[in-house]
Scaffold this motif. Structure first.
Motif, PDB file in Angstrom:
ATOM      1  N   ARG A 180      41.923  46.383  38.040  1.00 32.43           N
ATOM      2  CA  ARG A 180      40.821  46.434  39.007  1.00 32.43           C
ATOM      3  C   ARG A 180      40.153  45.065  39.145  1.00 32.43           C
ATOM      4  O   ARG A 180      39.745  44.680  40.239  1.00 32.43           O
ATOM      5  N   LEU A 181      40.057  44.339  38.044  1.00 33.80           N
ATOM      6  CA  LEU A 181      39.505  42.996  38.099  1.00 33.80           C
ATOM      7  C   LEU A 181      40.406  42.078  38.923  1.00 33.80           C
ATOM      8  O   LEU A 181      39.920  41.307  39.769  1.00 33.80           O
ATOM      9  N   ALA A 184      40.056  42.898  42.544  1.00 36.71           N
ATOM     10  CA  ALA A 184      38.778  42.384  43.059  1.00 36.71           C
ATOM     11  C   ALA A 184      38.890  40.895  43.376  1.00 36.71           C
ATOM     12  O   ALA A 184      38.401  40.433  44.421  1.00 36.71           O
ATOM     13  N   CYS A 187      40.853  40.503  46.544  1.00 37.30           N
ATOM     14  CA  CYS A 187      40.056  40.853  47.720  1.00 37.30           C
ATOM     15  C   CYS A 187      39.090  39.731  48.087  1.00 37.30           C
ATOM     16  O   CYS A 187      38.908  39.424  49.269  1.00 37.30           O
ATOM     17  N   ILE A 188      38.483  39.106  47.086  1.00 29.60           N
ATOM     18  CA  ILE A 188      37.577  37.979  47.343  1.00 29.60           C
ATOM     19  C   ILE A 188      38.348  36.828  47.981  1.00 29.60           C
ATOM     20  O   ILE A 188      37.892  36.215  48.953  1.00 29.60           O
TER      21      ILE A 188
END
Length: 202
Positions: A180-181, A184, A187-188
């Motif tokens: 998940r990290l 993320a 996505c950034i």
């Protein structure tokens, strides 16, 4: 730095970004541990396809460091080719997951027996299919360049977003904190690249 070395380093970095989710999933499988081989292989195809789609924006973002190593024309051609690779991986992902026991009724996103995690995946696949038809048949369909560019951007962003929701809702390999990290961070990076391409350096 010599151009050949610079090109090799950038290409190596790109490949690393594509396979990194597979390494994270293998190292920290979370709820995906112990699943049958073909199901795990199907999931790997899905993660690889998502990474390729996410970083398709990097290939057309006109970042000088990248275009200087390859040239914009080469990057555009590679962008098209990797889009096809992603489509093949998505087809393989779907085929292997249904081979592993997922009900074929889930292919219908409007079925009452479907689950929302699967619906988002089907909607993502639909967006990708329309994207391919519009891109490959633009001249035959007599779509203007401006209309195609707007449609292409919208469908690509929708496909990535829907795919992300799909894999997060299914959990399993994406349920762990390391994955998940990583997602993320991806996505950034995606948002930053898209902002660069649309607003900063169109």
């Amino acid at each position: 730095m010599r151009p050949v070395i610079k090109t090799a380093l950038w290409f190596g970095a790109y490949l690393l970004l594509i396979v990194l989710p597979l390494f994270v999933a293998a190292t920290w499988p979370a709820e995906g541990a112990g699943r049958p081989f073909w199901m795990q292989f199907g999931v790997a195809c899905g993660f690889a396809a998502f990474s390729i789609m996410a970083f398709e924006f990097a290939l057309i973002s006109k970042v000088r460091l990248v275009t200087g190593a390859f040239g914009q024309d080469v990057l555009l051609q590679f962008h098209r080719q990797m889009g096809m690779v992603a489509a093949v991986l998505i087809a393989g992902h779907a085929a292997l997951m249904f081979r592993s026991g997922y009900p074929l009724a889930w292919l219908n996103p409007f079925s009452a027996d479907n689950v929302w995690a699967m619906r988002w995946g089907i909607f993502a696949a639909m967006a990708i299919l329309v994207l391919m038809v519009v891109s490959l048949g633009r001249r035959r369909l007599r779509i203007s360049y401006d209309a195609w560019q707007l449609t292409h951007g919208f469908l690509a962003e929708a496909a990535v977003l829907l795919s992300l929701v799909h894999l997060l809702m299914f959990g399993a390999f994406s349920a762990g904190r390391p994955m998940r990290l990583l997602l993320a961070v991806y996505c950034i990076a995606l948002v930053a690249l898209r902002a660069w391409f649309v607003a900063i350096k169109p």
